[in-house]
Every structure is written in C-alpha cells, then in structure tokens.
Design a protein around this motif. Structure first.
Motif, PDB file in Angstrom:
ATOM      1  N   VAL A  22     -14.338  -4.234 -21.057  1.00 17.93           N
ATOM      2  CA  VAL A  22     -13.612  -3.936 -19.650  1.00 17.93           C
ATOM      3  C   VAL A  22     -14.974  -3.317 -18.813  1.00 17.93           C
ATOM      4  N   SER A  23     -14.797  -3.271 -17.484  1.00 21.56           N
ATOM      5  CA  SER A  23     -15.701  -2.901 -16.589  1.00 21.56           C
ATOM      6  C   SER A  23     -14.810  -2.250 -15.541  1.00 21.56           C
ATOM      7  N   PHE A  24     -15.477  -1.324 -14.721  1.00 19.76           N
ATOM      8  CA  PHE A  24     -14.561  -0.937 -13.588  1.00 19.76           C
ATOM      9  C   PHE A  24     -15.107  -1.806 -12.330  1.00 19.76           C
ATOM     10  N   ILE A  25     -13.876  -1.924 -11.690  1.00 21.28           N
ATOM     11  CA  ILE A  25     -14.107  -2.675 -10.334  1.00 21.28           C
ATOM     12  C   ILE A  25     -13.359  -1.831  -9.399  1.00 21.28           C
ATOM     13  N   ASP A  26     -13.789  -2.265  -7.908  1.00 22.61           N
ATOM     14  CA  ASP A  26     -13.210  -1.749  -6.909  1.00 22.61           C
ATOM     15  C   ASP A  26     -11.963  -2.522  -6.614  1.00 22.61           C
ATOM     16  N   GLU A  27     -10.848  -1.887  -6.785  1.00 23.25           N
ATOM     17  CA  GLU A  27      -9.462  -2.333  -6.561  1.00 23.25           C
ATOM     18  C   GLU A  27      -9.272  -2.999  -5.253  1.00 23.25           C
ATOM     19  N   SER A  28      -9.835  -2.592  -4.173  1.00 27.16           N
ATOM     20  CA  SER A  28      -9.770  -3.244  -2.882  1.00 27.16           C
ATOM     21  C   SER A  28     -10.344  -4.388  -2.922  1.00 27.16           C
ATOM     22  N   ARG A  29     -11.436  -4.879  -3.648  1.00 28.94           N
ATOM     23  CA  ARG A  29     -11.944  -6.283  -3.607  1.00 28.94           C
ATOM     24  C   ARG A  29     -11.518  -7.179  -4.342  1.00 28.94           C
ATOM     25  N   LEU A  30     -10.289  -7.051  -5.039  1.00 22.57           N
ATOM     26  CA  LEU A  30      -9.433  -7.874  -5.651  1.00 22.57           C
ATOM     27  C   LEU A  30      -8.679  -9.033  -4.696  1.00 22.57           C
ATOM     28  N   PRO A  31      -8.714 -10.241  -5.005  1.00 24.35           N
ATOM     29  CA  PRO A  31      -7.841 -10.904  -4.150  1.00 24.35           C
ATOM     30  C   PRO A  31      -6.438 -10.640  -4.302  1.00 24.35           C
ATOM     31  N   TYR A  32      -5.458 -10.809  -3.483  1.00 25.55           N
ATOM     32  CA  TYR A  32      -4.057 -10.546  -3.290  1.00 25.55           C
ATOM     33  C   TYR A  32      -3.328 -10.679  -4.654  1.00 25.55           C
ATOM     34  N   ASP A  33      -3.577 -12.016  -5.325  1.00 25.17           N
ATOM     35  CA  ASP A  33      -3.007 -12.446  -6.096  1.00 25.17           C
ATOM     36  C   ASP A  33      -3.246 -11.489  -7.463  1.00 25.17           C
ATOM     37  N   PHE A  34      -4.016 -11.008  -7.631  1.00 25.71           N
ATOM     38  CA  PHE A  34      -4.506  -9.986  -8.739  1.00 25.71           C
ATOM     39  C   PHE A  34      -4.295  -8.375  -8.326  1.00 25.71           C
ATOM     40  N   SER A  35      -3.932  -8.315  -6.945  1.00 27.39           N
ATOM     41  CA  SER A  35      -4.044  -6.789  -6.541  1.00 27.39           C
ATOM     42  C   SER A  35      -2.773  -6.326  -7.051  1.00 27.39           C
ATOM     43  N   PRO A  36      -2.766  -4.721  -7.343  1.00 24.32           N
ATOM     44  CA  PRO A  36      -1.364  -4.188  -7.579  1.00 24.32           C
ATOM     45  C   PRO A  36      -0.757  -3.953  -6.236  1.00 24.32           C
ATOM     46  N   SER A  37      -1.067  -4.681  -4.828  1.00 20.63           N
ATOM     47  CA  SER A  37      -0.396  -4.493  -3.813  1.00 20.63           C
ATOM     48  C   SER A  37       0.658  -5.717  -3.904  1.00 20.63           C
ATOM     49  N   ASN A  38       0.266  -6.747  -4.742  1.00 17.72           N
ATOM     50  CA  ASN A  38       1.329  -7.788  -4.862  1.00 17.72           C
ATOM     51  C   ASN A  38       2.530  -7.369  -5.882  1.00 17.72           C
ATOM     52  N   TYR A  39       3.642  -7.437  -5.226  1.00 18.35           N
ATOM     53  CA  TYR A  39       4.738  -6.809  -6.387  1.00 18.35           C
ATOM     54  C   TYR A  39       4.720  -7.528  -7.565  1.00 18.35           C
ATOM     55  N   ASP A  40       4.580  -8.678  -7.997  1.00 17.83           N
ATOM     56  CA  ASP A  40       4.327  -9.103  -9.229  1.00 17.83           C
ATOM     57  C   ASP A  40       3.463  -8.238 -10.348  1.00 17.83           C
ATOM     58  N   ASN A  41       2.446  -7.675  -9.832  1.00 13.75           N
ATOM     59  CA  ASN A  41       1.404  -7.076 -10.452  1.00 13.75           C
ATOM     60  C   ASN A  41       1.661  -5.597 -10.432  1.00 13.75           C
ATOM     61  N   SER A  42       2.541  -5.148  -9.716  1.00 11.56           N
ATOM     62  CA  SER A  42       2.814  -3.646  -9.108  1.00 11.56           C
ATOM     63  C   SER A  42       3.498  -2.898 -10.342  1.00 11.56           C
ATOM     64  N   SER A  43       3.360  -1.663 -10.782  1.00  7.54           N
ATOM     65  CA  SER A  43       4.040  -0.869 -11.524  1.00  7.54           C
ATOM     66  C   SER A  43       5.482  -0.592 -10.922  1.00  7.54           C
TER      67      SER A  43
END
Length: 112
Positions: A22-43
């Motif tokens: 694993v490595s740490f990444i800046d969540e804001s740099r993720l494309p929408y498809d992988f972002s927690p902002s995408n409901y499919d990925n959201s908790s």
C-alpha cells in the motif's frame, strides 16, 4: 487431462491470497471513477458500509482474530519505508464482492 488441470487451476486461482503493498495518495487526485465522491465507492452506499455485516469487523471473517488476517496471515497490507516493510493492516474479500481494508492497532505495527 491437460484441459482439466487448466480448468482446476483457473477455478482455484481467484481464491489465492497474498500480501499487498500500500501507499498513501492524495484522495483529491483520484479520477471520479475511483473517488469516494462516487456513490458506488462511498461508505454511504450500504453495500460498502460497515453497517453491512459482510463488511463489518465484528464478522469473524473480517476480524483480526481470524488467523488469515493476523500478523502472520495471508491477507496483510504492507507499506515500504526505506528498506523496511511494515505491516499496516489486512484486507478481506467479502462474499458480496467488496474488498475491505482494515488497519492494525498501533501496537501491532511491526517491521518484517
């Protein structure tokens, strides 16, 4: 005979477990498809939520008490810092298709 061996390997291969880096990444740099902002990925999505028993740490399959999830288990999450590897958590593939990632307690973190 070769055909059956191939089929057997093909069926068993998805069941394999191994350490993951694993490595740490800046969540804001993720494309929408992988972002927690995408409901499919959201908790917020029940399928991904710890409220769903399949994803809950109280489920023994997801528990640190399960040997596969422990420090010597097959589902470890590792982080490399310099030349050292650290165990930082474990992952579990739930029956519902979700892969859950759980951190170890701070007292469990150790080098390999």
């Amino acid at each position: 005979m070769k055909h059956w061996v191939f089929v057997l390997i093909f069926l068993v291969a998805p069941l394999a477990h191994a350490d993951l880096m694993v490595s740490f990444i800046d969540e804001s740099r993720l494309p929408y498809d992988f972002s927690p902002s995408n409901y499919d990925n959201s908790s917020s999505n029940y399928d991904n939520s710890v409220s769903n028993y399949d994803n809950s740490p109280s489920n023994y399959d997801n528990s640190f008490s399960n040997y596969d999830n422990g420090a010597n288990g097959e589902n470890r999450l590792l982080m490399k810092e310099g030349s050292k590897l650290y165990r930082v958590g474990y992952y579990v593939r739930a029956d519902n298709g979700v892969t859950n990632f759980f951190p170890y307690r701070a007292s469990v973190l150790s080098t390999i």
